[in-house]
Structures are given as structure tokens and as C-alpha cells.
Design a protein around this motif. Sequence first.
Motif, PDB file in Angstrom:
ATOM      1  N   TYR A  26     -21.194  -7.895  -0.300  1.00 13.17           N
ATOM      2  CA  TYR A  26     -20.784  -7.961   1.109  1.00 13.17           C
ATOM      3  C   TYR A  26     -21.788  -7.758   2.015  1.00 13.17           C
ATOM      4  O   TYR A  26     -22.173  -8.669   2.921  1.00 13.17           O
ATOM      5  N   ARG A  27     -22.581  -6.573   1.676  1.00 13.14           N
ATOM      6  CA  ARG A  27     -24.138  -6.299   2.439  1.00 13.14           C
ATOM      7  C   ARG A  27     -24.892  -7.521   2.551  1.00 13.14           C
ATOM      8  O   ARG A  27     -25.442  -8.140   3.276  1.00 13.14           O
ATOM      9  N   SER A  28     -25.131  -8.105   1.192  1.00 10.40           N
ATOM     10  CA  SER A  28     -26.007  -9.203   1.026  1.00 10.40           C
ATOM     11  C   SER A  28     -25.589 -10.304   1.711  1.00 10.40           C
ATOM     12  O   SER A  28     -26.433 -11.137   2.399  1.00 10.40           O
ATOM     13  N   LEU A  29     -24.262 -10.561   1.627  1.00  5.71           N
ATOM     14  CA  LEU A  29     -23.634 -11.875   2.536  1.00  5.71           C
ATOM     15  C   LEU A  29     -23.913 -11.745   4.121  1.00  5.71           C
ATOM     16  O   LEU A  29     -24.438 -12.646   4.564  1.00  5.71           O
ATOM     17  N   ALA A  30     -23.752 -10.430   4.535  1.00  9.10           N
ATOM     18  CA  ALA A  30     -24.216 -10.374   5.816  1.00  9.10           C
ATOM     19  C   ALA A  30     -25.500 -10.504   6.447  1.00  9.10           C
ATOM     20  O   ALA A  30     -25.971 -10.915   7.212  1.00  9.10           O
ATOM     21  N   HIS A  31     -26.343  -9.886   5.328  1.00 10.12           N
ATOM     22  CA  HIS A  31     -27.827 -10.375   5.718  1.00 10.12           C
ATOM     23  C   HIS A  31     -28.120 -11.695   5.625  1.00 10.12           C
ATOM     24  O   HIS A  31     -28.858 -12.196   6.495  1.00 10.12           O
ATOM     25  N   THR A  32     -27.553 -12.394   4.703  1.00 14.44           N
ATOM     26  CA  THR A  32     -27.763 -13.700   4.578  1.00 14.44           C
ATOM     27  C   THR A  32     -27.465 -14.612   5.713  1.00 14.44           C
ATOM     28  O   THR A  32     -28.068 -15.698   6.302  1.00 14.44           O
ATOM     29  N   SER A  62     -14.338 -11.426  -5.158  1.00 19.42           N
ATOM     30  CA  SER A  62     -13.742 -10.369  -3.947  1.00 19.42           C
ATOM     31  C   SER A  62     -14.325 -10.249  -2.709  1.00 19.42           C
ATOM     32  O   SER A  62     -13.935 -10.077  -1.724  1.00 19.42           O
ATOM     33  N   THR A  63     -15.680 -10.623  -2.776  1.00 19.27           N
ATOM     34  CA  THR A  63     -16.506 -10.707  -1.542  1.00 19.27           C
ATOM     35  C   THR A  63     -16.107 -11.684  -0.663  1.00 19.27           C
ATOM     36  O   THR A  63     -15.935 -11.641   0.523  1.00 19.27           O
ATOM     37  N   ILE A  64     -15.955 -12.912  -1.303  1.00 20.45           N
ATOM     38  CA  ILE A  64     -15.479 -14.066  -0.376  1.00 20.45           C
ATOM     39  C   ILE A  64     -13.868 -13.843   0.160  1.00 20.45           C
ATOM     40  O   ILE A  64     -13.999 -14.020   1.438  1.00 20.45           O
ATOM     41  N   SER A  65     -13.225 -13.213  -0.402  1.00 19.98           N
ATOM     42  CA  SER A  65     -11.985 -12.854   0.040  1.00 19.98           C
ATOM     43  C   SER A  65     -11.883 -11.990   1.270  1.00 19.98           C
ATOM     44  O   SER A  65     -11.305 -11.937   2.014  1.00 19.98           O
ATOM     45  N   LEU A  66     -12.914 -10.817   0.880  1.00 17.12           N
ATOM     46  CA  LEU A  66     -12.918  -9.992   2.058  1.00 17.12           C
ATOM     47  C   LEU A  66     -13.562 -10.534   3.350  1.00 17.12           C
ATOM     48  O   LEU A  66     -13.209 -10.122   4.358  1.00 17.12           O
ATOM     49  N   ALA A  67     -14.527 -11.498   3.091  1.00 16.58           N
ATOM     50  CA  ALA A  67     -15.195 -12.240   4.357  1.00 16.58           C
ATOM     51  C   ALA A  67     -14.369 -13.074   5.164  1.00 16.58           C
ATOM     52  O   ALA A  67     -14.373 -13.343   6.194  1.00 16.58           O
ATOM     53  N   SER A  68     -13.377 -13.605   4.455  1.00 17.49           N
ATOM     54  CA  SER A  68     -12.295 -14.666   4.895  1.00 17.49           C
ATOM     55  C   SER A  68     -11.144 -14.170   5.299  1.00 17.49           C
ATOM     56  O   SER A  68     -10.300 -14.611   5.964  1.00 17.49           O
TER      57      SER A  68
END
Length: 409
Positions: free
Chosen positions: A274-280, A310-316
Motif C-alpha cells: 500500500y505504501r509502495s502504491l502511494a509512492h507510485t 488486498s492492497t487493491i481492495s484497500l485502495a478502492s
Amino acid sequence: MQQPPGFVDPLHPTYVCKLRKSLYGLKQAPRAWFDKLFQALHSLGFTQSSSDAFLFVLNGPQLVIVLVYVDDILVTGPYPHLCQHFIQQLGAQFPVKDLGLLHYLLGLEVHRSSQGIFLHQTKYLLDLLKKTNMEGAKPCCTPLGSKKLDHSGHFLSNPTEYRSIVGGLQYLTWTRPDLAFVVNQICQFMHAPREQHLQAAKRVLRFLKGSISHGVWFTKGSVHLSAYSDADWAGCTIDRRSTTGYCVFLGSNLISWSAKKQSTVARSSTEAEYRSLAHTAAEITWVCKILKDLHYHFSTFPTLWCDNISTISLASNPVFHARTKHVEIDYHYIKELVLAQLLKVKFICSEDQLADLHTKSLSKTRFNYLCSKLPIGLISDPPSRLRGCIRENDKSSKSATVNNFVTVN
């Protein structure tokens, strides 16, 4: 400050000289020069980019782009006559030397062909190998071994050599995305390097010995913006922090990449991803702002690929889960972009996750496979088309042609 020897005023011994203009070599000289150049560009109708202070774009329907590095100026745009007109205007205010088409800039070599533009650093790499006495080294297949670096072993008697090598390798990452992770690893031991760290740095030089002329391709094609995000959860055996890695593509062209250790420890793989997704997502936002300054607007939303469901679900999901209370608020930036429909997050299988190249040490087979998906190769090799990774948009657009390289004396 003191008065210069031989020019001391006996009546005013405490006075100092007042500069009527900035002198080369003083701390305020670069700022004074940039302010003067900024005023000149502003008078010619250029606007400074809000995302990059050294990027200037001509106001109006016709595009001229100026990129400044001290007294080296890169002028580009789809209209060569406008670029030449700007150089003439600039020459009326400064002693300008027009070096013609860009071939070499700050260690970057530029070659053009019918396939596109090829950037590499062959000369810089050869100089680095000569400086480190690695010209006759035996090449190896991967830049990093399977054993992780730690704090074991003897300290180096001359750490300056190690720091010099690592500093030289850092600059090579501008055209070598395959070095991002290993350079990130060896940079973490600059303070107190040991023998194993020097051997790891020399292994990178051995890897480069077998790929001296490799670089990055840029070709015409679709302009859909996409990115790959990945994280190696608790990959560091010393402090158990995770490593963030991402690759940003404009069509099939790799325009941004990174491998960086996260600032805090992640309590789960989902949090690390999730952190990596935010940086990207922050990097994608910056790229979008740059392209907006260049008078380009996307017709489709950027796509962010992640291999963690799980990360995709958390972001969406707009619902704040109790298990994410420990996640810092600024990392929920990605969720705001998704909810505002400014970014699409999609799943990609781990096998096709290109950002995996920037998060961990890989086997020879896996390393070569991921490198084949990136537009990395020789000037004689056709650029990669990301087969099996992303779907390219059929729409094409005009790409700006690099026209002139100018230096101000």
C-alpha cells in the motif's frame, strides 16, 4: 571578510569591497545567473513549470520546450523553425553557442534512428571501468548475488574507493533501470563499508563490463500512462524495512523508475504494498503535471498495476478498516485518487510484475526475463513492446523532436 592584500584602505580598515556583479565561483553566482536567465526567458514569453523549476515552455498554441542545466540549455519542440528563432533571440542577449542536434549532454549519449531515440552512457561507463581498474574484469550475468548484504566482515582500510565507485554507479542509473535495486543496496553502507560491500560493488562493474553499450529506447507510439508498483516486505535483514519499487511507462517507453527503502517498518505485506502504491501514485501525479505543462492532456486515466489483491481492495474501498489504523494518513493519498476517478488500480500476476526488478535480488532467468520486457538494449536491438504486460492504446500522437543543444558562454 577582509580587504584584498595590496588594496587595504588605511582610513577604513574594516570596510570590504562591494560587488557590482556576481563573480564566477561565489556561492550566490549560480542563483544570480539563473535569475538573469529566468528574466530573459520570461521576456520571450516562456513560463516556468510548477513541477520542475528548470523546465520552461513557450506560451501559445505552438510548442517550444527549454530545459536548463546551469549554462547548458536543451531546446526542443515539434517546430524546428521556432526553436531556431528562439536561439536567435537568446543569442541577442547572451553569447550563445549553437551545438546543433543533441548528441552528448552531462554524460548522456543520444543516438537517433528510424526506430526512435536511444540514450546510453557508454563513454562514462568506460571511464568508470578505467578509473576502477576493472577494464579486464570477467563479466557476470546479474548485478547482485543471492546472498543479502549485512554488517559482517572486516572494515575497509580505504573506504574512499568504495564511496567513489558507488557514486559513479549512481549516475549510471539514469539510463540503466536494471541497476536501480543493486545501487540502492550498496548505497546503504556508505558510512562504514566492509569487504563484502566492495565485492558487491565490483560485481556490478563486472556486470556492466558485459553490457557496456546498453541503454534505454524511446519510440513513437501510444501515450497511455501506466505504472507497475511492487514491494519486498521486510526484505532488509538488518532493520526489516521493505523496499519500494516502481516503473512508469508512457506507452512502451520507460520514463521513470525507482528502488527505495521505506522509511518505517511495515506490519504486513499489504501495508508495504500500500505504501509502495502511494509512492507510485505520487510519481504518476508528478508526470501528469509535467505533461500538462507541455500542453498535453490525457484522454484516459493512468493505470497502476499491482500484484497484491488486498492492497487493491484497500485502495478502492472507501471504508476505513480497523486493521489499517496504524497506516500513516499520507499513504491514503492513493485512495483519494481512486475515489476521484483520476487513477485506475488493476491486478497483474506476479510473473508479469515488472517492478519486481527493483525490489529484490533475482535469479539469472528471472532477471533476464524482466529486462526483456523493458526497453533496454543495444542501439542495434529493436525496442521492447512490453509483450504480455500492458495493452497499448491504438491512438498515436506526434512526439517532439530534439532539435538543438545550446551552451551559454
